[in-house]
Design a protein around this motif. Sequence first.
Motif, PDB file in Angstrom:
ATOM      1  N   MET A   1      26.014  27.204  43.861  1.00  0.00           N
ATOM      2  CA  MET A   1      26.899  26.197  43.278  1.00  0.00           C
ATOM      3  C   MET A   1      28.274  26.242  43.953  1.00  0.00           C
ATOM      4  SD  MET A   1      27.808  25.766  39.252  1.00  0.00           S
ATOM      5  CE  MET A   1      29.554  25.577  39.042  1.00  0.00           C
ATOM      6  N   THR A   2      28.894  25.087  44.120  1.00  0.00           N
ATOM      7  CA  THR A   2      30.219  24.980  44.725  1.00  0.00           C
ATOM      8  C   THR A   2      31.081  24.086  43.852  1.00  0.00           C
ATOM      9  OG1 THR A   2      29.277  25.166  46.937  1.00  0.00           O
ATOM     10  CG2 THR A   2      31.444  24.223  46.803  1.00  0.00           C
ATOM     11  N   ASP A   3      32.367  24.404  43.752  1.00  0.00           N
ATOM     12  CA  ASP A   3      33.316  23.560  43.017  1.00  0.00           C
ATOM     13  C   ASP A   3      34.363  23.090  44.018  1.00  0.00           C
ATOM     14  OD1 ASP A   3      35.433  22.543  41.605  1.00  0.00           O
ATOM     15  OD2 ASP A   3      35.357  24.055  40.017  1.00  0.00           O
ATOM     16  N   LYS A   4      34.402  21.792  44.269  1.00  0.00           N
ATOM     17  CA  LYS A   4      35.265  21.286  45.337  1.00  0.00           C
ATOM     18  C   LYS A   4      36.755  21.460  45.015  1.00  0.00           C
ATOM     19  CE  LYS A   4      34.706  16.380  43.957  1.00  0.00           C
ATOM     20  NZ  LYS A   4      35.556  16.504  42.795  1.00  0.00           N
ATOM     21  N   ASN A   5      37.075  21.730  43.748  1.00  0.00           N
ATOM     22  CA  ASN A   5      38.473  21.953  43.380  1.00  0.00           C
ATOM     23  C   ASN A   5      38.860  23.433  43.372  1.00  0.00           C
ATOM     24  OD1 ASN A   5      39.022  19.176  42.857  1.00  0.00           O
ATOM     25  ND2 ASN A   5      37.815  19.370  40.982  1.00  0.00           N
ATOM     26  N   CYS A   6      37.911  24.279  43.734  1.00  0.00           N
ATOM     27  CA  CYS A   6      38.154  25.726  43.663  1.00  0.00           C
ATOM     28  C   CYS A   6      38.673  26.234  45.012  1.00  0.00           C
ATOM     29  CB  CYS A   6      36.840  26.418  43.281  1.00  0.00           C
ATOM     30  SG  CYS A   6      36.843  28.183  43.546  1.00  0.00           S
ATOM     31  N   ILE A   7      39.793  26.954  44.968  1.00  0.00           N
ATOM     32  CA  ILE A   7      40.410  27.461  46.210  1.00  0.00           C
ATOM     33  C   ILE A   7      39.426  28.336  46.993  1.00  0.00           C
ATOM     34  CG2 ILE A   7      42.213  28.998  47.107  1.00  0.00           C
ATOM     35  CD1 ILE A   7      43.924  28.268  44.727  1.00  0.00           C
ATOM     36  N   PHE A   8      38.707  29.197  46.292  1.00  0.00           N
ATOM     37  CA  PHE A   8      37.827  30.124  47.004  1.00  0.00           C
ATOM     38  C   PHE A   8      36.597  29.406  47.552  1.00  0.00           C
ATOM     39  CE2 PHE A   8      39.493  34.215  44.710  1.00  0.00           C
ATOM     40  CZ  PHE A   8      40.709  34.055  45.361  1.00  0.00           C
ATOM     41  N   CYS A   9      36.094  28.392  46.856  1.00  0.00           N
ATOM     42  CA  CYS A   9      35.014  27.576  47.441  1.00  0.00           C
ATOM     43  C   CYS A   9      35.523  26.858  48.693  1.00  0.00           C
ATOM     44  CB  CYS A   9      34.492  26.559  46.428  1.00  0.00           C
ATOM     45  SG  CYS A   9      33.425  27.277  45.157  1.00  0.00           S
ATOM     46  N   ARG A  10      36.773  26.454  48.674  1.00  0.00           N
ATOM     47  CA  ARG A  10      37.338  25.778  49.844  1.00  0.00           C
ATOM     48  C   ARG A  10      37.533  26.763  51.006  1.00  0.00           C
ATOM     49  NH1 ARG A  10      42.110  21.988  48.690  1.00  0.00           N
ATOM     50  NH2 ARG A  10      41.414  21.190  50.701  1.00  0.00           N
ATOM     51  N   ILE A  11      37.847  28.005  50.696  1.00  0.00           N
ATOM     52  CA  ILE A  11      37.883  29.030  51.758  1.00  0.00           C
ATOM     53  C   ILE A  11      36.471  29.213  52.316  1.00  0.00           C
ATOM     54  CG2 ILE A  11      38.143  31.526  52.145  1.00  0.00           C
ATOM     55  CD1 ILE A  11      40.676  31.379  50.381  1.00  0.00           C
ATOM     56  N   LEU A  12      35.480  29.285  51.425  1.00  0.00           N
ATOM     57  CA  LEU A  12      34.084  29.429  51.884  1.00  0.00           C
ATOM     58  C   LEU A  12      33.667  28.264  52.778  1.00  0.00           C
ATOM     59  CD1 LEU A  12      32.368  30.703  48.607  1.00  0.00           C
ATOM     60  CD2 LEU A  12      32.356  31.884  50.796  1.00  0.00           C
ATOM     61  N   ALA A  13      34.143  27.075  52.446  1.00  0.00           N
ATOM     62  CA  ALA A  13      33.779  25.877  53.217  1.00  0.00           C
ATOM     63  C   ALA A  13      34.584  25.752  54.506  1.00  0.00           C
ATOM     64  CB  ALA A  13      33.981  24.637  52.342  1.00  0.00           C
ATOM     65  N   GLY A  14      35.569  26.639  54.693  1.00  0.00           N
ATOM     66  CA  GLY A  14      36.407  26.580  55.895  1.00  0.00           C
ATOM     67  C   GLY A  14      37.522  25.552  55.792  1.00  0.00           C
ATOM     68  N   GLU A  15      37.744  25.011  54.601  1.00  0.00           N
ATOM     69  CA  GLU A  15      38.785  23.975  54.413  1.00  0.00           C
ATOM     70  C   GLU A  15      40.172  24.586  54.253  1.00  0.00           C
ATOM     71  OE1 GLU A  15      35.620  21.170  51.983  1.00  0.00           O
ATOM     72  OE2 GLU A  15      37.518  21.709  51.016  1.00  0.00           O
ATOM     73  N   ILE A  16      40.209  25.841  53.790  1.00  0.00           N
ATOM     74  CA  ILE A  16      41.478  26.581  53.677  1.00  0.00           C
ATOM     75  C   ILE A  16      41.298  27.832  54.523  1.00  0.00           C
ATOM     76  CG2 ILE A  16      42.965  27.897  52.120  1.00  0.00           C
ATOM     77  CD1 ILE A  16      42.233  25.954  49.895  1.00  0.00           C
ATOM     78  N   PRO A  17      42.275  28.104  55.418  1.00  0.00           N
ATOM     79  CA  PRO A  17      42.119  29.284  56.276  1.00  0.00           C
ATOM     80  C   PRO A  17      42.276  30.591  55.497  1.00  0.00           C
ATOM     81  CG  PRO A  17      44.217  28.189  56.708  1.00  0.00           C
ATOM     82  CD  PRO A  17      43.496  27.343  55.709  1.00  0.00           C
ATOM     83  N   ALA A  18      41.578  31.609  55.937  1.00  0.00           N
ATOM     84  CA  ALA A  18      41.712  32.945  55.357  1.00  0.00           C
ATOM     85  C   ALA A  18      41.344  33.941  56.442  1.00  0.00           C
ATOM     86  CB  ALA A  18      40.788  33.109  54.154  1.00  0.00           C
ATOM     87  N   THR A  19      41.888  35.140  56.314  1.00  0.00           N
ATOM     88  CA  THR A  19      41.537  36.197  57.260  1.00  0.00           C
ATOM     89  C   THR A  19      40.272  36.871  56.756  1.00  0.00           C
ATOM     90  OG1 THR A  19      43.874  36.497  57.718  1.00  0.00           O
ATOM     91  CG2 THR A  19      42.393  38.250  58.464  1.00  0.00           C
ATOM     92  N   LYS A  20      39.165  36.510  57.391  1.00  0.00           N
ATOM     93  CA  LYS A  20      37.866  37.007  56.943  1.00  0.00           C
ATOM     94  C   LYS A  20      37.611  38.400  57.491  1.00  0.00           C
ATOM     95  CE  LYS A  20      35.960  32.386  56.386  1.00  0.00           C
ATOM     96  NZ  LYS A  20      34.915  31.413  56.693  1.00  0.00           N
ATOM     97  N   ILE A  21      37.092  39.234  56.643  1.00  0.00           N
ATOM     98  CA  ILE A  21      36.838  40.640  56.970  1.00  0.00           C
ATOM     99  C   ILE A  21      35.343  40.898  57.109  1.00  0.00           C
ATOM    100  CG2 ILE A  21      37.016  43.003  56.036  1.00  0.00           C
ATOM    101  CD1 ILE A  21      39.704  41.844  56.913  1.00  0.00           C
ATOM    102  N   TYR A  22      34.561  40.280  56.240  1.00  0.00           N
ATOM    103  CA  TYR A  22      33.105  40.529  56.210  1.00  0.00           C
ATOM    104  C   TYR A  22      32.434  39.319  55.570  1.00  0.00           C
ATOM    105  CZ  TYR A  22      28.538  42.260  54.861  1.00  0.00           C
ATOM    106  OH  TYR A  22      27.182  42.389  54.715  1.00  0.00           O
ATOM    107  N   GLU A  23      31.263  38.977  56.080  1.00  0.00           N
ATOM    108  CA  GLU A  23      30.515  37.858  55.503  1.00  0.00           C
ATOM    109  C   GLU A  23      29.029  38.110  55.670  1.00  0.00           C
ATOM    110  OE1 GLU A  23      31.642  34.035  57.083  1.00  0.00           O
ATOM    111  OE2 GLU A  23      30.598  32.977  55.470  1.00  0.00           O
ATOM    112  N   ASP A  24      28.264  37.800  54.642  1.00  0.00           N
ATOM    113  CA  ASP A  24      26.807  37.734  54.779  1.00  0.00           C
ATOM    114  C   ASP A  24      26.305  36.567  53.946  1.00  0.00           C
ATOM    115  OD1 ASP A  24      26.478  38.635  52.104  1.00  0.00           O
ATOM    116  OD2 ASP A  24      26.328  40.729  52.712  1.00  0.00           O
ATOM    117  N   ASP A  25      25.017  36.501  53.697  1.00  0.00           N
ATOM    118  CA  ASP A  25      24.474  35.317  53.021  1.00  0.00           C
ATOM    119  C   ASP A  25      24.893  35.222  51.553  1.00  0.00           C
ATOM    120  OD1 ASP A  25      22.873  37.619  52.620  1.00  0.00           O
ATOM    121  OD2 ASP A  25      21.191  36.381  51.975  1.00  0.00           O
TER     122      ASP A  25
END
Length: 112
Positions: free
Chosen positions: A1-25
């Motif tokens: 599930m994704t919430d288009k108004n959620c800051i962290f969902c927007r980071i996940l979508a690449g819409e807001i930049p963040a310094t990523k440290i680790y990612e998996d599925d």
Amino acid sequence: MTDKNCIFCRILAGEIPATKIYEDDKMLVFKDIEPKAEVHLLAIPKDHFKLLSEADETRAEILKHMLLKIPQIAKDNGCGNGYRLVINQGDDAGQTVFHLHIHILGGEILPW
Ligand code: 5GP
Ligand code: ZN
């Protein structure tokens, strides 16, 4: 599930930049924008849910995955001498972003 108004969902979508440290599925770890310790990372599930109290069996499996990954991620990012995990649940705890996240705090001796 994704919430288009959620800051962290927007980071996940690449819409807001963040310094990523680790990612998996299942999860993403990135640096907190306003660090409260020398090292301050946020671990989030890719599946959006707001609160720890909304966890069910499926979400608990994701949380289990996150908890099993965090020790190595913490060690690799300057927390080899110890760290603290925090989940703020709701208003009284001061939760400001309503996408479940685990704070990883360390890199220094933490006051309690
Ligand atoms: P809470 O108080 O909800 O437990 O924690 C939310 C955290 O998210 C805070 O520590 C805050 O600094 C961090 N945060 C809020 N917005 C952003 C953002 O856009 N990018 C990043 N990297 N961190 C954020
Ligand atoms: Zn979200």
